[in-house]
Design an enzyme around this catalytic site. Sequence first.
Site, PDB file in Angstrom:
ATOM      1  N   LYS A  55      -6.155  -0.655  -2.832  1.00 22.97           N
ATOM      2  CA  LYS A  55      -7.078  -0.008  -3.759  1.00 22.97           C
ATOM      3  C   LYS A  55      -8.033  -1.043  -4.379  1.00 22.97           C
ATOM      4  O   LYS A  55      -9.233  -0.802  -4.500  1.00 22.97           O
ATOM      5  CB  LYS A  55      -6.287   0.722  -4.865  1.00 22.97           C
ATOM      6  CG  LYS A  55      -5.556   1.965  -4.348  1.00 22.97           C
ATOM      7  CD  LYS A  55      -4.582   2.556  -5.372  1.00 22.97           C
ATOM      8  CE  LYS A  55      -3.840   3.756  -4.776  1.00 22.97           C
ATOM      9  NZ  LYS A  55      -2.846   4.363  -5.686  1.00 22.97           N
ATOM     10  N   GLN A  99       0.126   3.269 -11.296  1.00 22.88           N
ATOM     11  CA  GLN A  99       0.766   3.440  -9.987  1.00 22.88           C
ATOM     12  C   GLN A  99       2.191   3.965 -10.157  1.00 22.88           C
ATOM     13  O   GLN A  99       2.984   3.428 -10.925  1.00 22.88           O
ATOM     14  CB  GLN A  99       0.775   2.099  -9.235  1.00 22.88           C
ATOM     15  CG  GLN A  99       1.274   2.179  -7.806  1.00 22.88           C
ATOM     16  CD  GLN A  99       0.367   2.977  -6.873  1.00 22.88           C
ATOM     17  OE1 GLN A  99      -0.837   3.033  -7.058  1.00 22.88           O
ATOM     18  NE2 GLN A  99       0.960   3.607  -5.876  1.00 22.88           N
ATOM     19  N   ASP A 125      -6.665   9.902 -11.015  1.00 24.02           N
ATOM     20  CA  ASP A 125      -5.594  10.464 -10.176  1.00 24.02           C
ATOM     21  C   ASP A 125      -5.562  11.989 -10.261  1.00 24.02           C
ATOM     22  O   ASP A 125      -4.902  12.641  -9.454  1.00 24.02           O
ATOM     23  CB  ASP A 125      -4.232   9.951 -10.662  1.00 24.02           C
ATOM     24  CG  ASP A 125      -3.700   8.799  -9.820  1.00 24.02           C
ATOM     25  OD1 ASP A 125      -3.990   8.773  -8.607  1.00 24.02           O
ATOM     26  OD2 ASP A 125      -2.994   7.941 -10.382  1.00 24.02           O
TER      27      ASP A 125
HETATM   28  N1  GUN Z   1       2.084   6.635  -5.812  1.00 21.38           N
HETATM   29  C1  GUN Z   1       2.003   7.263  -4.616  1.00 21.38           C
HETATM   30  N2  GUN Z   1       0.851   7.953  -4.517  1.00 21.38           N
HETATM   31  C2  GUN Z   1       0.201   7.781  -5.674  1.00 21.38           C
HETATM   32  C3  GUN Z   1      -1.058   8.236  -6.172  1.00 21.38           C
HETATM   33  O1  GUN Z   1      -1.815   8.978  -5.533  1.00 21.38           O
HETATM   34  N3  GUN Z   1      -1.386   7.807  -7.415  1.00 21.38           N
HETATM   35  C4  GUN Z   1      -0.582   6.999  -8.143  1.00 21.38           C
HETATM   36  N4  GUN Z   1      -0.991   6.643  -9.359  1.00 21.38           N
HETATM   37  N5  GUN Z   1       0.586   6.562  -7.717  1.00 21.38           N
HETATM   38  C5  GUN Z   1       0.969   6.951  -6.490  1.00 21.38           C
END
Ligand code: GUN
Length: 312
Positions: A55, A99, A125
């Site tokens: 990311k 996350q 998100d």
């Molecule tokens: N962990 C697995 N997928 C995601 C996601 O799309 N966003 C976040 N913040 N954590 C994750």
Amino acid sequence: MTTARLLDGTAVANQIRAELRPAVEAFTARTGRPPGLGIILVGENPASEIYVRGKLKSAGEAGLRADIERLPASASLPQLLDLVDRLNRSEVHDGILVQAPLPASMGEDAESRVFDAVSPEKDVDGFHPVNVGRLVQNRATLVACTPSGVIELLERSGITIAGARAVVIGRSNIVGKPMALLLLHRHATVTICHSRTVELAKRAAEADILVAALGRPAFVTPDFVKPGATVVDVGINRLSTRASVERLFAAGSKRLDDFDRRGSITIGDVHPSVAGVAGALSPVPGGVGPLTIAMLLKNTMTAAMARAGWAG
Ligand code: GUN
């Protein structure tokens, strides 16, 4: 045996990123700063480390500012909530992402408490209840990245959603539920299946569009798939024993070679033999994964423009 058309997530993600570039440049020129993303990572979960690195890299390449804020696994929930609050008040951060998963020691309801604490305007998100509620009412601005990436993949690959029978396997807040709503809003007839569904394979085999988001390696076998159906594989599962890879892939196959070189491979929720039945199939890797990141960048841009008072 026929082989399904592969839905190329990498190509679609590149297209979305290219479309974002002029918007990022215009925003930066007009405001004197790039759109900013703050990522919070708690502890040292190896999969999360890899996702967050991806990311950060993509955000940097797209011309965004991206900062990582780390807390040790021993951090308390109030410490994490303080950090979220600081990013909520930051002038230079338009998007905030915490996350998941959080360390189990933070308690069972930690994730929902933390997602609730992120300002809805910065919730890239799309996990905040305000954004989920807006999605239910089909007036969403920030939608969870993986399901909105699946929609982009389908639409840009020429798959017709309106009128299609869609089956989503998995009912998580992150993927299954928002996925079903996005398909519904595009006029599919939607069924959500899960671990208690009776005759799961039969229900899945009714789908024109089948989305597998249950998190079990190679669970969806050809008997789950109507011939010619579109199958989207959202699973990301690591196989780290040779026997488990041999059960799925023939001797001499590329995936077995990959395993021998790396000691593990990533596979989805869909069994490789589904390629002989489906009309179109998203591969793992190279399907939904790249789109999740592209949609995060897009959501950050959307949040930045809304904060700057520009139309989205
Ligand atoms: N962990 C697995 N997928 C995601 C996601 O799309 N966003 C976040 N913040 N954590 C994750």
